[in-house]
Design an enzyme around this catalytic site. Structure first.
Site, PDB file in Angstrom:
ATOM      1  N   GLY A   1       0.823  -1.211   0.000  1.00  0.00           N
ATOM      2  CA  GLY A   1       0.000   0.000   0.000  1.00  0.00           C
ATOM      3  C   GLY A   1       0.855   1.258   0.000  1.00  0.00           C
ATOM      4  O   GLY A   1       0.524   2.248  -0.672  1.00  0.00           O
ATOM      5  N   THR A   2       1.939   1.232   0.736  1.00  0.00           N
ATOM      6  CA  THR A   2       2.813   2.407   0.827  1.00  0.00           C
ATOM      7  C   THR A   2       3.385   2.754  -0.548  1.00  0.00           C
ATOM      8  O   THR A   2       3.417   3.921  -0.947  1.00  0.00           O
ATOM      9  CB  THR A   2       3.950   2.149   1.838  1.00  0.00           C
ATOM     10  OG1 THR A   2       3.360   1.818   3.097  1.00  0.00           O
ATOM     11  CG2 THR A   2       4.850   3.354   1.997  1.00  0.00           C
TER      12      THR A   2
ATOM     13  N   GLY B   1      -2.441  -5.999  -0.328  1.00  0.00           N
ATOM     14  CA  GLY B   1      -2.856  -7.402  -0.226  1.00  0.00           C
ATOM     15  C   GLY B   1      -3.049  -7.895   1.202  1.00  0.00           C
ATOM     16  O   GLY B   1      -4.020  -8.598   1.501  1.00  0.00           O
ATOM     17  N   HIS B   2      -2.133  -7.489   2.098  1.00  0.00           N
ATOM     18  CA  HIS B   2      -2.174  -8.123   3.427  1.00  0.00           C
ATOM     19  C   HIS B   2      -3.324  -7.635   4.306  1.00  0.00           C
ATOM     20  O   HIS B   2      -3.522  -8.142   5.411  1.00  0.00           O
ATOM     21  CB  HIS B   2      -0.822  -8.000   4.146  1.00  0.00           C
ATOM     22  CG  HIS B   2      -0.468  -6.650   4.682  1.00  0.00           C
ATOM     23  ND1 HIS B   2      -0.557  -6.364   6.023  1.00  0.00           N
ATOM     24  CD2 HIS B   2       0.002  -5.538   4.087  1.00  0.00           C
ATOM     25  CE1 HIS B   2      -0.152  -5.118   6.219  1.00  0.00           C
ATOM     26  NE2 HIS B   2       0.191  -4.596   5.069  1.00  0.00           N
TER      27      HIS B   2
ATOM     28  N   CYS C   1       1.811   0.949  13.408  1.00  0.00           N
ATOM     29  CA  CYS C   1       3.045   1.677  13.129  1.00  0.00           C
ATOM     30  C   CYS C   1       3.378   2.672  14.234  1.00  0.00           C
ATOM     31  O   CYS C   1       4.522   3.041  14.397  1.00  0.00           O
ATOM     32  CB  CYS C   1       2.916   2.425  11.809  1.00  0.00           C
ATOM     33  SG  CYS C   1       2.304   1.386  10.505  1.00  0.00           S
TER      34      CYS C   1
HETATM   35  N1  PLP Z   1      -2.723   3.120   4.212  1.00  0.00           N
HETATM   36  C1  PLP Z   1      -3.501   2.684   5.221  1.00  0.00           C
HETATM   37  C2  PLP Z   1      -4.808   3.369   5.489  1.00  0.00           C
HETATM   38  C3  PLP Z   1      -3.094   1.607   6.008  1.00  0.00           C
HETATM   39  O1  PLP Z   1      -3.863   1.200   7.005  1.00  0.00           O
HETATM   40  C4  PLP Z   1      -1.849   0.993   5.724  1.00  0.00           C
HETATM   41  C5  PLP Z   1      -1.348  -0.107   6.577  1.00  0.00           C
HETATM   42  O2  PLP Z   1      -1.681  -0.190   7.758  1.00  0.00           O
HETATM   43  C6  PLP Z   1      -1.092   1.464   4.644  1.00  0.00           C
HETATM   44  C7  PLP Z   1      -1.562   2.532   3.915  1.00  0.00           C
HETATM   45  C8  PLP Z   1       0.210   0.855   4.280  1.00  0.00           C
HETATM   46  O3  PLP Z   1       0.040  -0.391   3.627  1.00  0.00           O
HETATM   47  P1  PLP Z   1       1.263  -1.400   3.515  1.00  0.00           P
HETATM   48  O4  PLP Z   1       1.487  -1.964   4.880  1.00  0.00           O
HETATM   49  O5  PLP Z   1       0.826  -2.442   2.544  1.00  0.00           O
HETATM   50  O6  PLP Z   1       2.415  -0.617   3.019  1.00  0.00           O
END
Ligand code: PLP
Length: 389
Positions: free
Chosen positions: A71-72, A199-200, A324
Site C-alpha cells: 500500500g505504501t 494485499g495483506h 506503526c
Molecule cells: N494506508 C492505510 C490506510 C493503512 O492502514 C496501511 C497499513 O496499515 C497502509 C496505507 C500501508 O500499507 P502497507 O502496509 O501495505 O504498506
C-alpha cells in the site's frame, strides 16, 4: 491457549484458498512472465487473470490495475505521479488523519518546496468539507484522502469529494487500503483518478499491493526500470504474490455481503457488550459512516498499552493506535486531530474483525475485558482522582 485475533486492520491471516492458489507459482511455475517459452507464458496469463480479479473487486478495467509491493508504494507512486505530471503546481492537500504512508510523504514534500494543506476533522473524525473546498486553488496538484481510517474505521465521502475536486481540474487519489474488500465499490462510476490497495489487509500475503490508475490519467512511474506493468512499474513481477492478491480479491468480492452483515453484527455485539459492562468507555469516531469490522474504544484514565498486554496474556490480539505508532507513548495523531482528550486518547484500543471471527470469540472478549479494565483502574492515580473529584 485460545487465540482471538481482532487486529485485522494491522494485517490479516492469509486465506487457505489463497495459499493453495499461490503455491504452484512458488514451487513449479517459476518462469519469468517476460520470457517467451510456455512455462513463462503461463505465469503471464495467470497475472492477467489476477489483474482482472482485482479490477473486478473495484469495478475497474484490468488495464487500470498496476501491481506494486504494498500500500505504501501505491500511495507514493500515486502522489509522485500526480506532482511530476503537473510540475508548475506547488500545492497539495490531504487530511490530518491519514496513515503515515501519506502523512509522512506529505510532510517530506512540505519540507521540499510544496505548500501543504492538512484538512481538519471534527470530534467524530468527519472531514471538514468546506475547509477542503475553500482551500482548493489553481495551484493544487493533488488531493489525497483515505477512504477508511485505519484507526477508527470512519469513512470519508471520497466519491463526493472526487467529483468536486475533478470539476476544478485537480487530480484525486484515495488511499483505500482499509476499505477495499470491506465495502462495495464501483470505481468506474466515480471521479477517482488513483486508488491504493494492499494485499495483506484482505487475506493475501504481505508485500503485494496495487494501484488503480484511471484510463487517461497522466502518469509517470515511481520505479523506473523494465517494461513490466505496461511501463508503469519496473521490476520482475512478484508472480506468486500477485496470484495471491488476485485470489484474495475474488474471495473478498464473494464475502462483501457477509462482511457487512455477520461481521458487522459481531462488531456491534462486541461494542455493546463492552459498553454495557465498562463505565467511562467511549466509542471514537462516527458510528454511522464506518467500516463494518472496526471499533475504536477509549477506556478513560488508563493506558491502552497496558490493556493490550493484559489481553495478550489471555490470547486476545488488538491494537492501540495504529500498529506503526505503537511503541511510542504519544497518543495517536488521529485521535488528537479529533480532539479526543489525553485521558481518553491514551486508553484507546482498536478492535478490527474479519470473516474468520466467531460469536464465541466475541463473547470471550466481552467476558475477559471488563475485569482487566477494573484491575488497571484500581492501580491508576488518574482514575482514583477522577472518582474522588
Ligand atoms: N494506508 C492505510 C490506510 C493503512 O492502514 C496501511 C497499513 O496499515 C497502509 C496505507 C500501508 O500499507 P502497507 O502496509 O501495505 O504498506
Amino acid at each position: 491457549m485460545k487465540m482471538v485475533y481482532l487486529d485485522n486492520n494491522a494485517t490479516t491471516a492469509v486465506a487457505p484458498e489463497v495459499v493453495e492458489e499461490m503455491l504452484p507459482y512458488l514451487r513449479d511455475h517459476y518462469g519469468n512472465p517476460s520470457s517467451m517459452y510456455g512455462m513463462a507464458r503461463q505465469t503471464a496469463l495467470k497475472i492477467r487473470e489476477s489483474r482482472a480479479r482485482v479490477a473486478g473487486l473495484l469495478g475497474a478495467s484490468p488495464e487500470e490495475i498496476v501491481f506494486t509491493s504494498c500500500g505504501t508504494e501505491s500511495d507514493s507512486t500515486a502522489i509522485w505521479a500526480a506532482i511530476r505530471t503537473t510540475p508548475l503546481k506547488r500545492h497539495i492537500m490531504t487530511s490530518r488523519v491519514e496513515h503515515s504512508a501519506i502523512k509522512n510523504l506529505y510532510e517530506y514534500l512540505a519540507h521540499n518546496g510544496y505548500r501543504v494543506t492538512f484538512v481538519p476533522v471534527d470530534g467524530k473524525g468527519r472531514l471538514d468539507l468546506d475547509y477542503l473546498y475553500d482551500h482548493l486553488s489553481e495551484d493544487t496538484a493533488v488531493v489525497s484522502l483515505m477512504w477508511a481510517n485505519n484507526e477508527t474505521g470512519v469513512l470519508f465521502p471520497v466519491a463526493e469529494v472526487a467529483r468536486e475536486v475533478k470539476a476544478r481540474g485537480v487530480v484525486f487519489h484515495t488511499d483505500a487500503v482499509q476499505a477495499v474488500g470491506k465495502i462495495p465499490m464501483d470505481i468506474d462510476r466515480t471521479d477517482i483518478d488513483l486508488l491504493s490497495l494492499s494485499g495483506h489487509k484482505l487475506h493475501a500475503p504481505k508485500g503485494v499491493g496495487a494501484l488503480y490508475v484511471r484510463k487517461g490519467t497522466k502518469f509517470t512511474p515511481f520505479m523506473i526500470g523494465g517494461h513490466q506493468e505496461g511501463n508503469r512499474r519496473g521490476g520482475t513481477e512478484n508472480v506468486s504474490s500477485i496470484v495471491a492478491l488476485g485470489k484474495a480479491a475474488e474471495l473478498a468480492a464473494g464475502l462483501l455481503e457477509e462482511e457487512n452483515t455477520r461481521v458487522k453484527a459481531l462488531r456491534d455485539r462486541l461494542e455493546s457488550g463492552i459498553l454495557a459492562a465498562v463505565p467511562h468507555a467511549i466509542i471514537n469516531g462516527d458510528t454511522e459512516h464506518r467500516l463494518p469490522n472496526t471499533t475504536n474504544i477509549s477506556f478513560e484514565y488508563i493506558e491502552g498499552e497496558s490493556i493490550l498486554l493484559m489481553m495478550d496474556e489471555l490470547g486476545i490480539c488488538a491494537s492501540s493506535g495504529s500498529a506503526c505508532t505503537s511503541g511510542s507513548l504519544e497518543p495517536s495523531h488521529v485521535l488528537r486531530a479529533m480532539g479526543v482528550p489525553y485521558t481518553a486518547a491514551h486508553g484507546s484500543v482498536r478492535f478490527s474483525l474479519s470473516v474468520y471471527n466467531t460469536r464465541e470469540e466475541i463473547d470471550y472478549v466481552i467476558e475477559k475485558l471488563p475485569p482487566i479494565i477494573e484491575r488497571l483502574r484500581a492501580m491508576s492515580p488518574f482514575w482514583k482522582s477522577a472518582q474522588a473529584g
